[in-house]
Design a protein around this motif. Sequence first.
Motif, PDB file in Angstrom:
ATOM      1  N   UNK A   1      34.854  47.692  42.529  1.00  0.00           N
ATOM      2  CA  UNK A   1      33.866  48.123  41.289  1.00  0.00           C
ATOM      3  C   UNK A   1      32.506  47.133  41.306  1.00  0.00           C
ATOM      4  N   UNK A   2      31.504  47.661  41.007  1.00  0.00           N
ATOM      5  CA  UNK A   2      30.251  46.878  40.748  1.00  0.00           C
ATOM      6  C   UNK A   2      30.470  45.804  39.362  1.00  0.00           C
ATOM      7  N   UNK A   3      29.634  44.855  39.503  1.00  0.00           N
ATOM      8  CA  UNK A   3      29.742  43.896  38.242  1.00  0.00           C
ATOM      9  C   UNK A   3      30.952  43.112  38.040  1.00  0.00           C
ATOM     10  N   UNK A   4      31.844  43.146  39.134  1.00  0.00           N
ATOM     11  CA  UNK A   4      33.213  42.144  39.156  1.00  0.00           C
ATOM     12  C   UNK A   4      32.608  40.539  39.107  1.00  0.00           C
ATOM     13  N   UNK A   5      33.341  39.829  38.223  1.00  0.00           N
ATOM     14  CA  UNK A   5      33.287  38.396  38.319  1.00  0.00           C
ATOM     15  C   UNK A   5      33.241  37.843  39.868  1.00  0.00           C
ATOM     16  N   UNK A   6      32.511  36.749  40.143  1.00  0.00           N
ATOM     17  CA  UNK A   6      32.722  36.039  41.236  1.00  0.00           C
ATOM     18  C   UNK A   6      33.897  35.613  41.426  1.00  0.00           C
ATOM     19  N   UNK A   7      34.563  35.842  42.662  1.00  0.00           N
ATOM     20  CA  UNK A   7      36.005  35.434  43.015  1.00  0.00           C
ATOM     21  C   UNK A   7      36.754  36.595  42.868  1.00  0.00           C
ATOM     22  N   UNK A   8      36.448  37.648  42.479  1.00  0.00           N
ATOM     23  CA  UNK A   8      37.340  38.884  42.353  1.00  0.00           C
ATOM     24  C   UNK A   8      38.050  39.413  43.625  1.00  0.00           C
ATOM     25  N   UNK A   9      39.195  39.796  43.722  1.00  0.00           N
ATOM     26  CA  UNK A   9      39.842  40.388  44.805  1.00  0.00           C
ATOM     27  C   UNK A   9      39.155  41.719  45.296  1.00  0.00           C
TER      28      UNK A   9
END
Length: 438
Positions: free
Chosen positions: A36-44
């Motif tokens: 998904x968009x807008x996921x935090x930096x470092x998301x799997x």
Amino acid sequence: MCAAGRRWGRRQRALLGAVLLAAWQAAWGQLRYSVPEEMPKGSFVGDVAKDLGLQLSEISDRGIGVVTEGRTQYFALHGKTGHLVTAERIDREQLCRLVEKCVLRCELIVEGQMQVYRIEVEITDINDNTPTFKEIELEERMSEMTAPGSRFPLPDAHDPDSGRNSLQSYELSGDEHFSLAVQAGPGGDQRPELVLAKALDREEAAFHELVLRAMDGGDPARTGTARIRVTVVDANDNAPVFSQAEYTVRVPEDVPVGSTLVTVTATDEDEGLNGQVKYSFKNKKSSSQIFHLDSETGAITLGQSLDFEEGDAHELDLQAYDGGALYDSAKVVITVTDINDNAPEISVRSALSEISEDAPTGTVVALLYVQDRDSGANGEVRCSIDKDVPFRLESSHSTTSYYRVVTASELDREQVWEYNVTVRAADGGSPSLQSSGS
């Protein structure tokens, strides 16, 4: 963690579970994931090590890196887990404003094996945008002689989200004199129109206040509004009429600033002030400062340089109005054609600094990436290498953007101990643009 956070976490895990692994082809493979968009930096994003069958110890030993197309690196490889993760917060609407399916591409390069694996990551939409109008306060002037059933185009709302999260419907509230009609455009877009349902009487009411609402299909839905003030004016028998409902023009991207691109014309059969026609953009932001419209002559001139790579089409909504406040609408579609203004670019993705003289023929010594930002023949690149060196070029079977420099014959250090290999790239433009790399 709050309840909203837990729901968002469950949604993340559900979306991240939808991982697609494509067919594996020798040294050139492809992986597909979605996030998904807008996921935090470092998301799997995906378990690259598992999907490629790599051991975690191999990742550090072989020198594995991730390269994203473009200047911004949106993904990275987590060295301890072998997971592909986000390196930046990704805004789908910013990256894929005009594309329904948003896909980012990157390459996983195993330097020790001279292998490249293409990775496609689909950026899925979340309902993070509200439908908005360019102007939230609108003024409409309407003659009291306007016949019931007459229709007047209203500005449409814009919602950069996709699918059900995008704009779905309009509603109008106000009084009994007006209703709303929504027409389907040629591209499936919705175009709202104000319909006069009951005859106007200026002496009875000089103004009418209406509210236009635009709703998306998200859960929960988001709504944008615009207020419409209709001013009733005295009778003016004839409205201006454009010679065409839609003007189309094609111009090359290098057309000089100040050039006249097209001249629109409208006529009005009335006399005096009611027959004097002037022109304007329907929306103040319609020109985006790129185009200028002469209100007296209808000439549209270029105010800023065009760039095909930044936008190949522009739509302008115009009005022709007379002194009695009657008007007609028309659209101008300006198509920008490409010229060969970008030379091919060669970048070395991986290369050997030395090679044994007994290396077998066909040994890979360098991996090159070649691209040209132009389109059509202007962006078709042909690569070549000097014929007086014992090396040749091989193109990738999965993509024409990658080339490998391999040995073409046996090497003899006693005869030549060092080679400077030059690769040249030329596009299909006329004249052709060229570049080289060593």
